[in-house]
Design a protein around this motif. Structure first.
Motif, short mmCIF file in Angstrom:
data_model
loop_
_atom_site.label_atom_id
_atom_site.label_comp_id
_atom_site.label_asym_id
_atom_site.label_seq_id
_atom_site.Cartn_x
_atom_site.Cartn_y
_atom_site.Cartn_z
N TRP A 191 16.68 -10.97 92.74
CA TRP A 191 16.90 -10.16 93.94
C TRP A 191 16.94 -11.07 95.16
O TRP A 191 15.99 -11.76 95.48
CB TRP A 191 15.79 -9.14 94.11
CG TRP A 191 15.66 -8.21 92.92
CD1 TRP A 191 14.78 -8.31 91.91
CD2 TRP A 191 16.45 -7.07 92.65
NE1 TRP A 191 14.96 -7.31 90.99
CE2 TRP A 191 16.00 -6.52 91.44
CE3 TRP A 191 17.53 -6.45 93.28
CZ2 TRP A 191 16.55 -5.39 90.85
CZ3 TRP A 191 18.06 -5.33 92.71
CH2 TRP A 191 17.58 -4.81 91.51
N SER A 192 18.04 -11.03 95.82
CA SER A 192 18.15 -11.81 97.05
C SER A 192 17.54 -11.01 98.20
O SER A 192 17.26 -9.82 98.07
CB SER A 192 19.63 -12.12 97.35
OG SER A 192 20.29 -10.91 97.66
N ALA A 193 17.36 -11.65 99.33
CA ALA A 193 16.80 -10.99 100.51
C ALA A 193 17.71 -9.86 100.96
O ALA A 193 17.25 -8.78 101.34
CB ALA A 193 16.58 -11.99 101.64
N SER A 194 19.01 -10.07 100.91
CA SER A 194 19.94 -9.01 101.34
C SER A 194 19.90 -7.85 100.35
O SER A 194 20.03 -6.68 100.73
CB SER A 194 21.36 -9.55 101.50
OG SER A 194 21.86 -9.95 100.24
N ILE A 247 17.92 -2.33 99.13
CA ILE A 247 17.04 -1.43 98.36
C ILE A 247 16.14 -0.65 99.31
O ILE A 247 15.98 0.55 99.18
CB ILE A 247 16.21 -2.22 97.32
CG1 ILE A 247 17.12 -2.71 96.18
CG2 ILE A 247 15.08 -1.36 96.76
CD1 ILE A 247 16.44 -3.61 95.19
N PHE A 248 15.56 -1.34 100.29
CA PHE A 248 14.71 -0.67 101.27
C PHE A 248 15.50 0.37 102.07
O PHE A 248 15.01 1.46 102.37
CB PHE A 248 14.02 -1.67 102.21
CG PHE A 248 12.98 -2.50 101.52
CD1 PHE A 248 12.04 -1.92 100.66
CD2 PHE A 248 12.92 -3.88 101.72
CE1 PHE A 248 11.08 -2.69 100.03
CE2 PHE A 248 11.95 -4.64 101.08
CZ PHE A 248 11.04 -4.06 100.24
N ALA A 249 16.74 0.03 102.40
CA ALA A 249 17.59 0.97 103.14
C ALA A 249 17.88 2.20 102.27
O ALA A 249 17.88 3.34 102.77
CB ALA A 249 18.89 0.29 103.56
#
Length: 192
Positions: free
Chosen positions: A17-20, A25-27
């Motif tokens: 999982w990259s930061a983007s 996912i959070f969005a």
């Protein structure tokens, strides 16, 4: 632009999982939370509601005393129908033809007839069901008071004439008057 479900599926297929990707996912989590808090836009149609209620009645999950109105948009209990019939009788001066209840209450005349018979059979209510009409003791008292006034003016009135003017049978008029003789009617009955 991918839909969130398709985009989420693509993200789940990846191993790292990259930061983007995490931001995305959070969005999506925030969007899901917001969607769950919104009121549903799905509405059942009146037809669906009627079918649902009928199915619940068939399964025995709803009381069979629930009646539907003629337009199919409302349901009414038998107890509520009795109350509405009582109100209509009072609104009409204590006398109403049972067939006139159907358009006034938007319920099949069969249900109106059944409840009218139940009201007439209940001594606590005191209604009479005579030749398809519901009548109250107060209505009969009013008729007797009119007869008493007429007797005072004319000295004598014929039961047949009174019955015709009030749209009652001569037998019923005799019964109304004899029950109220000496109380509401000052006079006496003569003849056959």
């Amino acid at each position: 632009d991918c839909s969130p479900l398709i985009h989420l599926h693509v993200l789940e297929a990846g191993r790292h999982w990259s930061a983007s990707a995490m931001d995305e996912i959070f969005a999506l989590q925030a969007a899901l939370s917001a969607a769950q808090e919104q009121k549903s836009q799905i509405r059942l149609s009146e037809r669906n509601i009627v079918e649902l209620v009928n199915k619940l009645k068939t399964l025995g999950l709803l009381d069979h005393t629930l009646l539907y109105t003629l337009n199919g948009k409302e349901y009414v209990t038998q107890e509520r129908l009795r109350l509405e019939i009582t109100r209509e009788v009072a609104r009409s001066g204590g006398r109403i033809p049972v067939v006139d209840l159907q358009p006034a209450l938007n319920v099949d005349v069969v249900h109106c007839e059944r409840q009218s018979q139940a009201l007439a059979a209940d001594p606590a209510v005191g209604f009479s069901l005579v030749e398809g009409e519901l009548m109250t003791p107060a209505y009969f008292d009013g008729v007797a008071a009119e007869v008493d006034e007429e007797l005072r003016e004319a000295g004598m009135v014929g039961v047949g004439d009174l019955a015709r003017r009030h749209g009652l049978s001569a037998e019923l008029m005799r019964k109304i008057l004899s029950e109220r003789m000496g109380t509401l009617v000052e006079g006496r009955m003569e003849g056959g």
